[in-house]
Write a protein that holds these residues in place. Structure first.
Motif, mmCIF file in Angstrom:
data_model
loop_
_atom_site.group_PDB
_atom_site.id
_atom_site.type_symbol
_atom_site.label_atom_id
_atom_site.label_comp_id
_atom_site.label_asym_id
_atom_site.label_seq_id
_atom_site.Cartn_x
_atom_site.Cartn_y
_atom_site.Cartn_z
ATOM 1 N N MET A 34 25.828 83.401 -30.556
ATOM 2 C CA MET A 34 26.453 84.147 -29.462
ATOM 3 C C MET A 34 26.604 83.272 -28.225
ATOM 4 S SD MET A 34 26.892 87.179 -30.757
ATOM 5 C CE MET A 34 27.332 88.081 -29.273
ATOM 6 N N GLY A 35 27.607 83.608 -27.423
ATOM 7 C CA GLY A 35 27.817 82.849 -26.201
ATOM 8 C C GLY A 35 28.284 83.726 -25.057
ATOM 9 N N TRP A 36 28.058 83.224 -23.862
ATOM 10 C CA TRP A 36 28.615 83.811 -22.642
ATOM 11 C C TRP A 36 29.597 82.806 -22.046
ATOM 12 C CZ3 TRP A 36 28.189 88.718 -21.136
ATOM 13 C CH2 TRP A 36 27.088 89.464 -21.562
ATOM 14 N N PHE A 37 30.748 83.315 -21.642
ATOM 15 C CA PHE A 37 31.763 82.528 -20.959
ATOM 16 C C PHE A 37 32.181 83.274 -19.706
ATOM 17 C CE2 PHE A 37 32.837 79.271 -24.137
ATOM 18 C CZ PHE A 37 32.157 79.774 -25.229
ATOM 19 N N ARG A 38 32.840 82.576 -18.787
ATOM 20 C CA ARG A 38 33.336 83.243 -17.593
ATOM 21 C C ARG A 38 34.687 82.666 -17.205
ATOM 22 N NH1 ARG A 38 28.970 80.951 -13.113
ATOM 23 N NH2 ARG A 38 29.723 78.783 -13.046
ATOM 24 N N VAL A 48 29.258 79.201 -20.363
ATOM 25 C CA VAL A 48 28.102 79.471 -19.517
ATOM 26 C C VAL A 48 26.806 79.181 -20.291
ATOM 27 C CG1 VAL A 48 26.816 81.229 -18.251
ATOM 28 C CG2 VAL A 48 29.328 81.195 -18.162
ATOM 29 N N ALA A 49 26.646 79.833 -21.445
ATOM 30 C CA ALA A 49 25.428 79.648 -22.230
ATOM 31 C C ALA A 49 25.672 80.120 -23.658
ATOM 32 C CB ALA A 49 24.266 80.418 -21.613
ATOM 33 N N LYS A 65 22.066 76.017 -15.111
ATOM 34 C CA LYS A 65 20.704 75.704 -15.553
ATOM 35 C C LYS A 65 19.699 75.977 -14.451
ATOM 36 C CE LYS A 65 21.566 72.352 -19.211
ATOM 37 N NZ LYS A 65 21.582 70.934 -19.616
ATOM 38 N N GLY A 66 18.595 76.605 -14.827
ATOM 39 C CA GLY A 66 17.567 76.945 -13.857
ATOM 40 C C GLY A 66 17.828 78.250 -13.134
ATOM 41 N N ARG A 67 19.032 78.823 -13.304
ATOM 42 C CA ARG A 67 19.358 80.095 -12.644
ATOM 43 C C ARG A 67 19.680 81.205 -13.650
ATOM 44 N NH1 ARG A 67 23.783 80.540 -9.570
ATOM 45 N NH2 ARG A 67 24.987 78.999 -10.747
ATOM 46 N N PHE A 68 20.369 80.871 -14.720
ATOM 47 C CA PHE A 68 20.783 81.857 -15.727
ATOM 48 C C PHE A 68 19.977 81.650 -17.006
ATOM 49 C CE2 PHE A 68 25.513 82.485 -14.296
ATOM 50 C CZ PHE A 68 25.063 82.733 -12.990
ATOM 51 N N THR A 69 19.637 82.762 -17.662
ATOM 52 C CA THR A 69 18.912 82.705 -18.927
ATOM 53 C C THR A 69 19.587 83.606 -19.952
ATOM 54 O OG1 THR A 69 16.827 82.345 -17.757
ATOM 55 C CG2 THR A 69 16.698 83.053 -20.059
ATOM 56 N N ILE A 70 19.945 83.016 -21.075
ATOM 57 C CA ILE A 70 20.519 83.785 -22.174
ATOM 58 C C ILE A 70 19.407 84.185 -23.131
ATOM 59 C CG2 ILE A 70 21.029 81.723 -23.556
ATOM 60 C CD1 ILE A 70 23.577 83.141 -24.549
ATOM 61 N N THR A 91 31.303 84.000 -9.055
ATOM 62 C CA THR A 91 32.224 85.125 -9.167
ATOM 63 C C THR A 91 33.250 84.879 -10.270
ATOM 64 O OG1 THR A 91 31.991 85.767 -6.854
ATOM 65 C CG2 THR A 91 34.016 86.443 -7.973
ATOM 66 N N ALA A 92 33.322 85.811 -11.224
ATOM 67 C CA ALA A 92 34.216 85.655 -12.379
ATOM 68 C C ALA A 92 34.114 86.900 -13.254
ATOM 69 C CB ALA A 92 33.829 84.428 -13.199
ATOM 70 N N VAL A 93 35.004 86.973 -14.219
ATOM 71 C CA VAL A 93 34.834 87.929 -15.305
ATOM 72 C C VAL A 93 34.002 87.237 -16.382
ATOM 73 C CG1 VAL A 93 35.953 89.327 -17.070
ATOM 74 C CG2 VAL A 93 37.020 89.073 -14.809
ATOM 75 N N TYR A 94 32.942 87.899 -16.812
ATOM 76 C CA TYR A 94 32.032 87.325 -17.792
ATOM 77 C C TYR A 94 32.288 87.978 -19.150
ATOM 78 C CZ TYR A 94 29.434 84.777 -14.284
ATOM 79 O OH TYR A 94 29.068 83.885 -13.302
ATOM 80 N N TYR A 95 32.415 87.117 -20.162
ATOM 81 C CA TYR A 95 32.704 87.559 -21.516
ATOM 82 C C TYR A 95 31.577 87.141 -22.465
ATOM 83 C CZ TYR A 95 37.526 87.879 -19.803
ATOM 84 O OH TYR A 95 38.662 88.179 -19.087
ATOM 85 N N CYS A 96 31.231 88.020 -23.382
ATOM 86 C CA CYS A 96 30.381 87.582 -24.482
ATOM 87 C C CYS A 96 31.250 87.329 -25.697
ATOM 88 C CB CYS A 96 29.277 88.586 -24.793
ATOM 89 S SG CYS A 96 29.813 90.139 -25.508
ATOM 90 N N ALA A 97 30.768 86.459 -26.572
ATOM 91 C CA ALA A 97 31.544 86.050 -27.731
ATOM 92 C C ALA A 97 30.612 85.788 -28.900
ATOM 93 C CB ALA A 97 32.356 84.806 -27.410
ATOM 94 N N ALA A 98 31.161 85.935 -30.093
ATOM 95 C CA ALA A 98 30.372 85.756 -31.309
ATOM 96 C C ALA A 98 31.091 84.822 -32.271
ATOM 97 C CB ALA A 98 30.138 87.108 -31.979
#
Length: 124
Positions: A34-38, A48-49, A65-70, A91-98
């Motif tokens: 899985m991933g997060w994108f923005r 993102v992660a 890094k150091g601020r966000f945790t997946i 600031t962005a639209v955040y998407y999850c992906a598989a």
């Protein structure tokens, strides 16, 4: 096939925190990396992660890094992104992906399934 639905976005002041969730259905969640994108206005969608199917392997963009945790909870079919020390440039639209591809991809082209996105706005 898997369906993904993000939630948890909103408006927050700089320095604040948000936790995004991504609920998966229709597939065996524990098989997917899985991933997060923005994507910010006028910019390309960026990594993102990402996290492996087991949760043991994690990659993060240098900018977070150091601020966000997946993280993920395979029992709940849910992916998370804990975001701390938020900045206006987050600031962005955040998407999850598989993806079922091997190797915990960090390129958006390697992901086959996407959610609809959730807006995150960080005010200064």
């Amino acid at each position: 096939q898997v369906q993904l639905v993000e939630s948890g976005g909103g408006l927050v002041q700089a320095g604040g925190s948000l936790r995004l969730s991504c609920a998966a259905s229709g597939g065996t969640f524990s098989r997917f990396d899985m991933g997060w994108f923005r994507q910010a206005p006028g910019k390309e969608r960026e990594f993102v992660a990402a996290i492996s199917d087991s949760g043991r392997i994690i990659y993060s963009a240098d900018s977070v890094k150091g601020r966000f945790t997946i993280s993920r909870d395979n029992a709940k079919n849910t992916l998370y992104l804990q975001m701390n020390s938020l900045k206006p440039e987050d600031t962005a639209v955040y998407y999850c992906a598989a993806t079922l591809r091997n190797g915990v991809p960090t390129r958006r082209f390697d992901y086959d399934y996407w959610g609809q996105g959730t807006q995150v706005t960080v005010s200064s």
